[in-house]
Design an enzyme around this catalytic site. Structure first.
Site, PDB file in Angstrom:
ATOM      1  N   GLU A 282      -4.790  -9.550  15.219  1.00  0.00           N
ATOM      2  CA  GLU A 282      -4.283  -8.218  14.900  1.00  0.00           C
ATOM      3  C   GLU A 282      -5.361  -7.167  15.111  1.00  0.00           C
ATOM      4  O   GLU A 282      -5.059  -6.016  15.438  1.00  0.00           O
ATOM      5  CB  GLU A 282      -3.774  -8.182  13.457  1.00  0.00           C
ATOM      6  CG  GLU A 282      -2.908  -6.967  13.145  1.00  0.00           C
ATOM      7  CD  GLU A 282      -2.163  -7.098  11.827  1.00  0.00           C
ATOM      8  OE1 GLU A 282      -0.998  -7.542  11.841  1.00  0.00           O
ATOM      9  OE2 GLU A 282      -2.755  -6.770  10.787  1.00  0.00           O
TER      10      GLU A 282
ATOM     11  N   HIS B   5      -5.143 -35.713  15.006  1.00  0.00           N
ATOM     12  CA  HIS B   5      -3.929 -36.480  15.302  1.00  0.00           C
ATOM     13  C   HIS B   5      -2.786 -35.564  15.736  1.00  0.00           C
ATOM     14  O   HIS B   5      -1.619 -35.965  15.704  1.00  0.00           O
ATOM     15  CB  HIS B   5      -3.525 -37.289  14.073  1.00  0.00           C
ATOM     16  CG  HIS B   5      -4.538 -38.321  13.693  1.00  0.00           C
ATOM     17  ND1 HIS B   5      -4.476 -39.625  14.136  1.00  0.00           N
ATOM     18  CD2 HIS B   5      -5.665 -38.234  12.950  1.00  0.00           C
ATOM     19  CE1 HIS B   5      -5.509 -40.301  13.665  1.00  0.00           C
ATOM     20  NE2 HIS B   5      -6.251 -39.484  12.939  1.00  0.00           N
TER      21      HIS B   5
ATOM     22  N   GLU C 241      10.019  -5.817   3.881  1.00  0.00           N
ATOM     23  CA  GLU C 241      10.087  -7.216   3.459  1.00  0.00           C
ATOM     24  C   GLU C 241       9.682  -7.364   1.998  1.00  0.00           C
ATOM     25  O   GLU C 241      10.317  -8.102   1.220  1.00  0.00           O
ATOM     26  CB  GLU C 241       9.166  -8.086   4.327  1.00  0.00           C
ATOM     27  CG  GLU C 241       9.546  -8.163   5.790  1.00  0.00           C
ATOM     28  CD  GLU C 241       8.798  -7.166   6.645  1.00  0.00           C
ATOM     29  OE1 GLU C 241       8.636  -7.426   7.842  1.00  0.00           O
ATOM     30  OE2 GLU C 241       8.376  -6.118   6.104  1.00  0.00           O
TER      31      GLU C 241
ATOM     32  N   LYS D  15       0.826  -1.207   0.000  1.00  0.00           N
ATOM     33  CA  LYS D  15       0.000   0.000   0.000  1.00  0.00           C
ATOM     34  C   LYS D  15       0.866   1.265   0.000  1.00  0.00           C
ATOM     35  O   LYS D  15       0.639   2.188  -0.776  1.00  0.00           O
ATOM     36  CB  LYS D  15      -0.925  -0.001   1.214  1.00  0.00           C
ATOM     37  CG  LYS D  15      -1.951   1.132   1.223  1.00  0.00           C
ATOM     38  CD  LYS D  15      -2.719   1.183   2.540  1.00  0.00           C
ATOM     39  CE  LYS D  15      -3.472  -0.080   2.820  1.00  0.00           C
ATOM     40  NZ  LYS D  15      -4.257  -0.012   4.068  1.00  0.00           N
TER      41      LYS D  15
ATOM     42  N   LYS E 203       9.644  -3.578  13.973  1.00  0.00           N
ATOM     43  CA  LYS E 203      10.164  -3.064  12.700  1.00  0.00           C
ATOM     44  C   LYS E 203      11.122  -1.902  12.933  1.00  0.00           C
ATOM     45  O   LYS E 203      12.161  -1.790  12.279  1.00  0.00           O
ATOM     46  CB  LYS E 203       9.005  -2.606  11.814  1.00  0.00           C
ATOM     47  CG  LYS E 203       8.122  -3.721  11.280  1.00  0.00           C
ATOM     48  CD  LYS E 203       7.045  -3.145  10.379  1.00  0.00           C
ATOM     49  CE  LYS E 203       6.167  -4.217   9.786  1.00  0.00           C
ATOM     50  NZ  LYS E 203       5.132  -3.656   8.881  1.00  0.00           N
TER      51      LYS E 203
ATOM     52  N   GLY F  40      -4.946  -4.326   5.735  1.00  0.00           N
ATOM     53  CA  GLY F  40      -4.398  -5.481   5.041  1.00  0.00           C
ATOM     54  C   GLY F  40      -5.160  -6.761   5.302  1.00  0.00           C
ATOM     55  O   GLY F  40      -5.450  -7.536   4.387  1.00  0.00           O
ATOM     56  N   ARG F  41      -5.525  -7.008   6.557  1.00  0.00           N
ATOM     57  CA  ARG F  41      -6.201  -8.255   6.905  1.00  0.00           C
ATOM     58  C   ARG F  41      -7.644  -8.287   6.424  1.00  0.00           C
ATOM     59  O   ARG F  41      -8.302  -9.330   6.484  1.00  0.00           O
ATOM     60  CB  ARG F  41      -6.125  -8.481   8.412  1.00  0.00           C
ATOM     61  CG  ARG F  41      -6.721  -7.329   9.241  1.00  0.00           C
ATOM     62  CD  ARG F  41      -6.253  -7.420  10.681  1.00  0.00           C
ATOM     63  NE  ARG F  41      -6.716  -6.321  11.517  1.00  0.00           N
ATOM     64  CZ  ARG F  41      -6.106  -5.135  11.601  1.00  0.00           C
ATOM     65  NH1 ARG F  41      -5.026  -4.905  10.857  1.00  0.00           N
ATOM     66  NH2 ARG F  41      -6.554  -4.192  12.410  1.00  0.00           N
TER      67      ARG F  41
END
Length: 526
Positions: A356, A387, A218, A212, A502, A269-270
């Site tokens: 978040e 399992h 990253e 954005k 960050k 973002g999410r």
């Protein structure tokens, strides 16, 4: 008039705290349980149904939850959100992800434009671009078609779109809408990018850079990694890359990209899978028509979430029960357990969406709250999880509420019958059995084999994972998280908690460290 109050100041919350608790084991045993299953369900969009018979609620608690929803003004607050009020108080922003899939209320104007029209315009541009890629109008430098799309992004630019791609990959192959294989690069760990690049033919790959701001460390690092790989293969990176970014970012008008598609600060973002963030990669992978069906399913579920009757509003009811479990019954976590391999990464997406959004200890006004807020979210698809960590869920010291998702049919319409039942029937038998096993338990004189029961769960049941039902499922959980944030009076739409690390990482890379930070940096050869 809307008022924003802490949960523990609401009269209905005090009534809820004092309400008689439900003995789930008794409630779900025998005919009592059968009656509850028939009674306690709410229809969702796209043929889904939310079943909550195995939750620790009864008619009295549900009545108080309805009062709580009304006193907390959940419907009014949702309306304020989709009508364009500044709901993200931390960053002083509107919250408009619902507008990417439909117009629930008034026209929303921001930045001098009609935001619904803006999002539709971006979708149309993406659809046109995808069709040109599919029909060979947009090709690589050799005039050959692209066969792979690779999304470069992290957090919400990866988790949601990746989960949606994996959920629809087999469906698209079965229904002849599969256009291109999609891969994802997210981690700054160079092994992530290298593994993807070594596994594809870069000459026939188109890369979607998602940032954005255009400054995400990253993502830009991985972009450089990809550009090096393209150059080393004798290719021009600008012929292989598109950007999804904001109109004001440095990527927006760069010659380094074939095209740029825009999002804005009003979509976190999410919450961005139904925006250009998900739209570009999913339209390239499956075709824009499939992405449109996904949006339609989300839009239909949003309409149900606007229902003022909490007991007929599946996302609101799910949220209310979750807050009851967290704040009154004291359960610290929730397991998301989809009995569908297609939803293998859906719990990971919900982990970010929920934790978040509501992992906050101050309210919307920056004041500390005196009650717990968002739970820890984790999960895996069944039957694999059975399992793995179900031992703790069944017999551990903590009670963990469970959210199952199950489907009557698989995606590929292929199956095999073994020992009198098909694989799909075995899968569905397992989820049905788990609900009752958790709720009712099993008494045994051997304490090691004794199951206390009383462990609550809900299940969303549908016919099949397809674009529409996936969109509805996504919107259900997005709206559930939103309603819980309203109840806890926190801002569910900022994420300051991801920033401090960050900032310190930049100090480390600039060698501006001292104390323990310097020692750890030296130990890692930075």
């Amino acid at each position: 008039m809307i008022t924003w109050k802490n949960l523990d100041t609401l009269t209905a919350y005090q009534e809820l705290a004092n309400a008689k608790k439900v003995n789930l084991k008794e409630a779900m045993t025998g005919e009592n349980g059968a009656d509850r299953v028939k009674k306690y369900s709410v229809p969702m969009a796209e043929g889904l149904t939310y079943h909550f018979a195995a939750k620790q609620v009864d008619d009295n608690i549900l009545a108080v939850l309805k009062k709580l929803a009304e006193e907390a003004q959940l419907t009014e607050k949702f309306a304020a959100l989709y009508n364009g009020e500044v709901i993200n108080t931390g960053e002083k922003r509107l919250v408009l992800h619902q507008l990417t899939r439909g117009q629930l209320g008034d026209k929303v104007m921001a930045d001098g434009v009609d935001k619904r029209a803006f999002y539709v315009e971006q979708q149309q541009k993406i659809a046109e671009f995808a069709r040109k890629v599919h029909n060979g109008e947009i090709t690589n430098a050799a005039g050959e078609k692209f066969t792979t799309v690779v999304q470069i992004g992290i957090g919400g630019s990866d988790l949601g779109p990746r989960a949606m791609y994996l959920a629809l990959e087999n469906w698209a192959k079965k229904h002849d809408t599969f256009k291109m294989e999609a891969k994802f690069i997210s981690n700054v760990d160079p092994d992530d990018a290298a593994a993807v690049l070594y596994g594809i033919d870069v000459a026939h790959a188109i890369f979607v850079l998602v940032s954005k701001s255009g400054t995400t460390l990253e993502t830009l690092t991985n972009e450089a990694f990809v550009k090096d790989a393209l150059k080393n293969a004798g290719l021009d990176p600008s012929r292989h890359m598109i950007a999804v970014t904001s109109e004001t970012s440095p990527l927006a008008k760069s010659d380094d990209y074939l095209a740029a598609f825009f999002m804005d600060d009003y979509i976190g973002g999410r919450y961005s899978s139904t925006s250009a963030v998900g739209g570009a990669v999913l339209s390239l992978a499956f075709g824009p028509e499939t992405f449109a069906q996904f949006l339609d399913g989300a839009a239909e579920e949003d309409k149900l979430s606007a229902n003022a009757d909490a007991l007929q509003n599946p996302a609101m009811l799910d949220a209310l029960i979750g807050v009851y479990e967290r704040n009154v019954l004291g359960y610290p976590s929730t397991a998301v357990l989809p009995y569908s391999q297609a939803l293998s990464r859906f719990p990971a997406h919900l982990q970010q969406l929920d934790m978040e959004s509501n992992g906050k200890s101050v309210n919307r006004f920056g004041e500390p709250v005196d009650y717990v807020t968002g739970p820890v979210i984790f999960g895996e698809p069944g039957t694999n999880g059975q399992h793995s960590f179900y031992q703790l869920l069944h017999q551990g010291t903590d009670i963990v509420p469970l959210q199952f998702v199950g489907y009557r049919n698989n995606q590929m319409d292929t199956d095999v019958e073994i020992q009198g039942s098909t694989s799909q029937q075995k899968l569905c038998a397992n989820v049905a059995a788990q609900i009752i096993a958790f709720a009712c338990g099993k008494e045994d004189d051997n304490r090691n084999k004794n199951f206390e029961g009383g462990r609550p769960s809900s299940i969303i049941i549908g016919d099949q994972v397809n674009p529409g039902s996936l969109g509805a499922l996504l919107a259900h959980f997005e709206n559930k998280v939103m309603f819980q944030g309203f109840l806890w009076n926190v801002n569910s739409f900022d994420q300051e908690g991801v920033q401090l690390g960050k900032v310190l990482a930049k100090r480390v890379l600039a060698h501006e460290t001292d104390g323990a930070l310097k020692v750890f940096s030296d130990l890692l050869n930075i």
